[in-house]
Design an enzyme around this catalytic site. Structure first.
Site, PDB file in Angstrom:
ATOM      1  N   GLU A 212      -4.532   3.074   6.972  1.00 51.20           N
ATOM      2  CA  GLU A 212      -4.168   2.879   5.756  1.00 51.20           C
ATOM      3  C   GLU A 212      -4.479   4.609   4.569  1.00 51.20           C
ATOM      4  O   GLU A 212      -4.297   5.039   3.319  1.00 51.20           O
ATOM      5  CB  GLU A 212      -4.551   2.284   5.862  1.00 51.20           C
ATOM      6  CG  GLU A 212      -4.625   1.801   3.477  1.00 51.20           C
ATOM      7  CD  GLU A 212      -5.629   0.664   2.871  1.00 51.20           C
ATOM      8  OE1 GLU A 212      -4.751  -0.715   3.627  1.00 51.20           O
ATOM      9  OE2 GLU A 212      -5.911   0.463   1.908  1.00 51.20           O
TER      10      GLU A 212
ATOM     11  N   SER B 196     -10.772  -0.950   4.016  1.00 49.41           N
ATOM     12  CA  SER B 196      -9.261  -1.034   5.755  1.00 49.41           C
ATOM     13  C   SER B 196      -9.427   0.374   5.762  1.00 49.41           C
ATOM     14  O   SER B 196      -8.223   1.082   4.957  1.00 49.41           O
ATOM     15  CB  SER B 196      -8.251  -1.506   4.750  1.00 49.41           C
ATOM     16  OG  SER B 196      -8.391  -2.705   4.832  1.00 49.41           O
TER      17      SER B 196
ATOM     18  N   ARG C  58       0.716  -1.067  -0.026  1.00 51.18           N
ATOM     19  CA  ARG C  58      -0.070   0.036   0.190  1.00 51.18           C
ATOM     20  C   ARG C  58       1.098   1.173   0.270  1.00 51.18           C
ATOM     21  O   ARG C  58       0.668   1.712   0.761  1.00 51.18           O
ATOM     22  CB  ARG C  58      -1.248  -0.237   1.342  1.00 51.18           C
ATOM     23  CG  ARG C  58      -1.923  -0.986   1.185  1.00 51.18           C
ATOM     24  CD  ARG C  58      -2.787  -1.039   0.370  1.00 51.18           C
ATOM     25  NE  ARG C  58      -4.167  -2.028   0.798  1.00 51.18           N
ATOM     26  CZ  ARG C  58      -4.284  -3.447   0.091  1.00 51.18           C
ATOM     27  NH1 ARG C  58      -3.427  -3.436  -0.558  1.00 51.18           N
ATOM     28  NH2 ARG C  58      -5.286  -3.981   0.470  1.00 51.18           N
TER      29      ARG C  58
END
Ligand code: EPU
Length: 341
Positions: A337, A242, A166
């Protein structure tokens, strides 16, 4: 180019947070973006700029005093077709899942496991989106960008993008400097299903699908089904997928965790041990709980939800309470995130 002043961003972020931006610019081509930048430079305008995609990874904490840029660049073009490989240039403003569907319909394979991820193609190259054992970086060859300071075009090959979990150079050293205009993907004419990731095999068995009968469209449908079971639809309940990254801890810390929690789920990596954030959050008793107008999704505690008319600060307060509890119980730092603006 469409320019709107003093505009609500409620429909531009999947949390559905109602904040305002001084200016919102939707541009439709590289030239329009370059014109915008050159005018800005000529005017000596140094107000803040923020480039967004589908707003599926953002948490707005307050009004944005500056300009929000958004790409509407379309176009899916084959640039080369060599042996088993097909090379495709895709506009940053295309919805990610529309691109996945288009690729599968065209018999270009590889993206099946990345089905139904919210957001747009440009952001996929910045965030290195991932799911079910695949990541965008596995298919990105290079990325076309425009320098937001000069309007110049710049290409980043995959290695230059410095992809990680990510993560990419666009979130680090050059954060905020470039707008992605097109992403070049390398896909395959052969279908090589990737069904190793937990849950896919079981879902196929449940549907009575034999591995040798599996088509790309069936795999896509299976992934969509799996995601729908676990993840809330942002059109029904505001969320950004998420909220936290799965933490990667050292083998030393893992050994300590194992003493108290011998059954802790984990994935061993070269760099350390990945422990599911969902599990850590559930162990701390947050699964399905709320704090004010912000909640922890009951089917997947990694997802924070807007229970109604939450503000960014409500979601941020819940995030902080979870981070504090996980740190207290496990000594593990949960990184978000989602980007706070
Ligand atoms: N788990 C629990 N309790 C739960 C749910 C999960 O303890 O209620 C534990 C289980 O041990 C489970 C593990 O968490 O095996 C992993 O759960 P899951 O397979 O659902 O995946 P995840 O690690 O929680 C990641 C991505 C998701 C992606 C899924 C599927 C991150 C931060 N998230 O979640 O990505 O869809 O894998 O591949 O890496 C996103 O980035 O927005 C996103 C949704």
């Amino acid at each position: 180019m469409e320019i709107k002043q003093n505009i609500s961003l409620k429909n531009r972020n999947t949390f559905g947070i109602d904040v305002f931006a001084d200016k919102l610019v939707d541009y439709y081509s590289i030239e329009e973006l370059q014109d915008f930048i050159r005018c800005r430079v000529a005017d000596g305008d140094t107000s803040p700029l923020l480039h967004i995609g589908g707003g599926s990874n953002l948490l707005f904490l307050k009004d944005f005093h500056g300009t929000i840029l958004h790409s509407c660049i379309q176009g899916i073009n084959v640039t080369a077709d060599e042996g088993d490989n097909i090379y495709v240039r895709v506009g940053a403003g295309i919805r990610w899942d529309a691109w996945v569907q288009y690729a599968i319909d065209s018999s270009w394979f590889g993206l099946e496991n990345l089905s139904a991820i919210p957001g747009e193609v440009g952001a996929s190259a910045i965030q290195n989106i991932g799911a079910y054992g695949s990541e965008a970086k596995d298919f990105i060859l290079y990325v076309d960008c425009v320098d937001l300071e000069t309007g110049d075009i710049r290409h980043f090959c995959r290695a230059e993008c410095e992809y990680g979990y990510r993560d990419s150079i666009f979130k680090n050293v050059v954060s905020g400097r470039y707008a992605v205009t097109h992403v070049h993907f390398q896909l395959s004419h052969s279908f090589r299903p990737n069904i190793e990731y937990g849950g896919i095999r079981a879902a196929l068995q449940e549907q009575g699908i034999k591995e040798w009968d599996l088509s790309p469209a069936m795999l896509r449908q299976t992934i969509i089904h799996l995601r729908q079971q676990k993840l809330p639809d942002p059109n029904v309940c505001g969320n950004a997928g998420s909220f936290f990254k799965n933490p990667i801890i050292s083998y030393e810390d893992w050994a300590k965790l194992l003493e108290n929690c011998p059954d802790a789920p984990h994935y061993e990596l070269e760099t350390g041990v990945k422990v599911p954030a969902a599990w850590l959050i559930e162990q701390c008793g947050w699964k399905g709980r709320s704090l004010g107008k912000a909640g922890v999704y009951a089917n997947q505690p990694l997802v924070l939800v807007n229970n109604g008319d939450a503000q960014g600060k409500d979601i941020a307060a819940l995030s902080k309470a979870i981070q504090d509890d996980v740190a207290k119980h496990f000594g593990i730092t949960l990184e978000t995130e989602v980007c706070f603006v």
